[in-house]
Each structure stands twice: as structure tokens, then as C-alpha cells.
Design an enzyme around this catalytic site. Sequence first.
Site, PDB file in Angstrom:
ATOM      1  N   HIS A   1       0.832  -1.207   0.000  1.00 59.47           N
ATOM      2  CA  HIS A   1       0.000   0.000   0.000  1.00 59.47           C
ATOM      3  C   HIS A   1       0.872   1.266   0.000  1.00 59.47           C
ATOM      4  CE1 HIS A   1      -3.581   2.414   1.379  1.00 59.47           C
ATOM      5  NE2 HIS A   1      -2.619   3.168   1.874  1.00 59.47           N
ATOM      6  N   GLU A   2       1.812   1.316   0.934  1.00 56.85           N
ATOM      7  CA  GLU A   2       2.652   2.525   1.037  1.00 56.85           C
ATOM      8  C   GLU A   2       3.509   2.690  -0.217  1.00 56.85           C
ATOM      9  OE1 GLU A   2       1.939   4.680   3.249  1.00 56.85           O
ATOM     10  OE2 GLU A   2       0.677   3.353   4.451  1.00 56.85           O
TER      11      GLU A   2
ATOM     12  N   HIS B   1       1.684   4.679  -2.722  1.00 55.34           N
ATOM     13  CA  HIS B   1       1.843   6.128  -2.468  1.00 55.34           C
ATOM     14  C   HIS B   1       3.210   6.606  -2.961  1.00 55.34           C
ATOM     15  CE1 HIS B   1      -1.738   6.833  -0.107  1.00 55.34           C
ATOM     16  NE2 HIS B   1      -1.438   5.934   0.791  1.00 55.34           N
TER      17      HIS B   1
ATOM     18  N   GLU C   1      -4.860   7.675  -2.428  1.00 56.36           N
ATOM     19  CA  GLU C   1      -5.361   6.381  -1.975  1.00 56.36           C
ATOM     20  C   GLU C   1      -5.739   5.494  -3.166  1.00 56.36           C
ATOM     21  OE1 GLU C   1      -4.962   5.194   0.933  1.00 56.36           O
ATOM     22  OE2 GLU C   1      -4.289   7.080   1.768  1.00 56.36           O
TER      23      GLU C   1
END
Length: 499
Positions: A263-264, A267, A293
Site C-alpha cells: 500500500h505505502e 503512495h 489512496e
Amino acid sequence: MNKKQALKIYRDQNEKIAAYGLMLATAGFDRMTIAPIGGASYRNRMLSIIQGELFELETDKDYVQAILTLSEMDLGEVGNRDISLAKKSLEDVLKFTKEETMEYSYALMNAYDAWYKAKTSENYEIFRPHLMKLIEMTKYRAKKRDAKKDPYDLLLDDFEEGMNRKKYDEFFSLIRKELLPLIRKIDKKKGYIDDSFLYKYYPAEKQALFMKDAMKYLGFSSDWGYMGTTEHPFTSGFSKNDVRVTTNYDEHNVTAAIYSLIHECGHAFYEHQVDAKYEKYPHIRNMSSGMHESQSRFFENYLGRRRSFFVKLYPRLQELFPENLGNVSLDDFIKAANVSKCSLIRTDADELTYPVHILIRYELEKEIFSGKADLDKLDQLWDEKYEKYLGIKAQKPSDGILQDVHWSEAYIGYFPTYALGSAIGAQLFHKMKEDLDVDALLEKGQFKKITDYLHKNVQHDGALYTFEQIVKRATGEDFDPHYYIDYLKEKYKALYNIK
Ligand code: ZN
């Protein structure tokens, strides 16, 4: 002041502001990763002084004049967008005094430290007064910024330009109507998929070894990225080529850190892949939360939860944990990684129940602003909503109101962007599958073709466009949350063999 003078003042001052911003971001990363809690009070006082200096730079008379002058001129598409965002943010900054700004920043840092202490000691009372103060400050600041606008609408728009309660209400009523019945059905099939092996003992040091391989697979390079650990994983983009991600290991849940890291990284790639030419335009580099997101959840779910994503990676995981996974096939591992169950922790939630975690927070935030919520009982209200929607109740505050860092940073109005981002991601993914053979690329480890696609179609222009414009440009269609709903229904009905 002519255009040339105004541009020079604007750009020179932006550099100075960016320098202070970099210092504060670096110190912020340090605070949230390695700094001992004992030094918090001194550290927070010093940092709020720097925040005060930053305020001086942002409200400098010539700088303000330069922005006002430029906002009346035609600077081309990029310049116009940058200046209009600069003007909007300036108008907000000017509503407060230097003292108020410093006090606010000091209160935020103290609230974060109190949240951390409260969470790690399971004592909500440590955090409660800070939260109450922040809610009050947030309401006060929203009113002061725009007395005519509904304060919660203002905050929603801060995190995602163009969004408001009306649009989110429609969006979440779709979630409620379309997904809750399926969630209830699947809840009745508890145990249908065996995922018990995911919760055996997985030592953190060995998990960290796997992360190295996962980062390599994703193409996350130490030339432009760094990974640390923290209580609540996050990403800091200091500049295009200095992006920091963090993770947090749970030794009894092997996929928690894996998915939070993927997930990170989503980003991180967004921060890294905005074109270098926008370095001079600070507001173009400042992407919205929903778009951010959409990219992180794209990595985590639309890619990371596919079987093909683990074809190259799973053998390594088995090699590191032969006693836990040696006899578990890739198919069984992926099924387990997609199990849907009503759980308490948002960041560990499966794709299907995830938006309900957001719905709960959205309702709470709305009630905080409408005055409907009894703030003294906010922790209980939290638990009641979980009981109502997911049928479970936290037994300790770290599983309830203390689980998320956001409110401690006055990120109120942020949560809805997670669900919106997931929906944007679903639509982008639908289009990407038409353009690329995603599974073949993942199986062959050609992740770069995917990040290149995202760069070209979604990321390279940063915040030059709104999320609605980005979706339209990337897919040729208006934003439509039905892609998200259809994706989830189709996936989970097949997984659970539901007609
Ligand atoms: Zn995120």
C-alpha cells in the site's frame, strides 16, 4: 509589480518555503519513527517555532502581493492551476495569526504523542482531552476560514477537491445498499476458507527479509526511496527522489505488514512518478488524498491480492517460513489472503468489508459536526457503530477508537477518501486490464510495465487536474463507483460460491 517581478518573488519565496517544509517533514518523519517519546515536549516546542517562521514566509507582504498579481494573469495551464491553488491556500493561512498557527501546530504534535501513549497503554483517557481540543480547534478553524460554508463540507473538499457530504452520502448509500447484504451472507459462511496458517508465529526479522524481495519486485529503489518502521504506517514524499515509507510488523499476522507495505509503495510511486518539470510548482506536486489512496489501494488490492502477483514472490515466503507455509499451495495462500470477515481493524480489513470501516468513520465525523454525537461518549459511539454494521465490538481501545492515527493529526474529513480512492482505483484497474495483460506481466515479474502505465496515464501530471478529470483522461469515462461495486460483488461471490 509586473509579471516578471511577481514571478521571481513567487518562485524565490516558494524555494524558501519548500526548504522549511523539508526541514519540518524530515523532523516529522524522525518524530514518528525513531525519536524517543521522552524528548517530545522539547521537540514539539522547537518545531512549532519553525512552524511560526514558516508562517512568516507564507504571509510575507511581497509574496502575498505576487500571488494576488499573478492570479489576475494568464500563466498557461500549469501556471494558472498552480497559482489558483496557491491563492486558495494563502487565503486560508491569512485567516490566522502567527500565534494561532504555532499553537495549532504545537497542539497537533502533542495530540499525536498522547495518541501514541494512549494506544500503547490501552488508555483512551490519555488521548481524550487532546481529541476534544482538536475537534474544537478544527471547528473553529473551519468557521474562520469560511463562515458561510458547512465546516465538514469544507474539510471534505480540503482532502478531495470537489467532494462534499451530498456526494459522499450518495456514494456511501450505494455501499450500504449493494455491499452490506453480501457481507452478511459471507459472514454466515465463516470458516469456508481456511486462513488459520496466516496467524501462526512469523518473526519480524524474517518478515523484513521478505520485504526486501517484495520491494525489489515492485521496483522500489533505495536510490529514491527508504523504508522504516512505525506504529501507524505512512509515506512521506520529501521530493521526487526522496520518498520514505514505513511499516509495522505483526508477528501473528503475516499478511498485515506485506499489504501495508505494498500500500505505502503505491503512495511512494505516485510521489516519485510525477514529472520532474513540476518541481517548480509546489501545488502541482501536492496530490489529493483520494487520488493518492487510489494508487496505494491499487497496489495493495487490485494488484497485490491477485494470484499472479505472488507467482514470483510466494516461493520466497515459503522458503522463509517452511514450517508455516511449506504445505500451503499458492492457491490456498491467495484464497486466505482474500478471506472476508467482519473485523475490528481497518488497515487489516479485506476489500469487501473495508468500505464499511470507512462508512463508520464518515458517519461519526458527520455526527461530530452536526452536534448529534455526544463527544464525551465518542469511544462508545465508535464501538456501537461497529456492532451495528459489522456485528463486533472492540474489547480494548487500540482495537476501537485509538486504532487510527488520523484524528490525532486533525485529519478529519480524510477517511472518506480511502473508500473513494478504492472506487477510483477499481475504475482505473478496469481500464488497465483492457490495455495490458496484467496477470502475464505480474507472473513474469514485469512490474515496471505496470508502473510505467500508471505514470503515463494517471500520475505524471500530479495535481494539475482534479480526480474527476484524471479519471476521465485515463479511462475516457466519468467517475463511476459501479466499477468498484461490480468488482467486489463479482470477486467475492466467486470466492464464496454465492449465486
Ligand atoms: Zn494510504
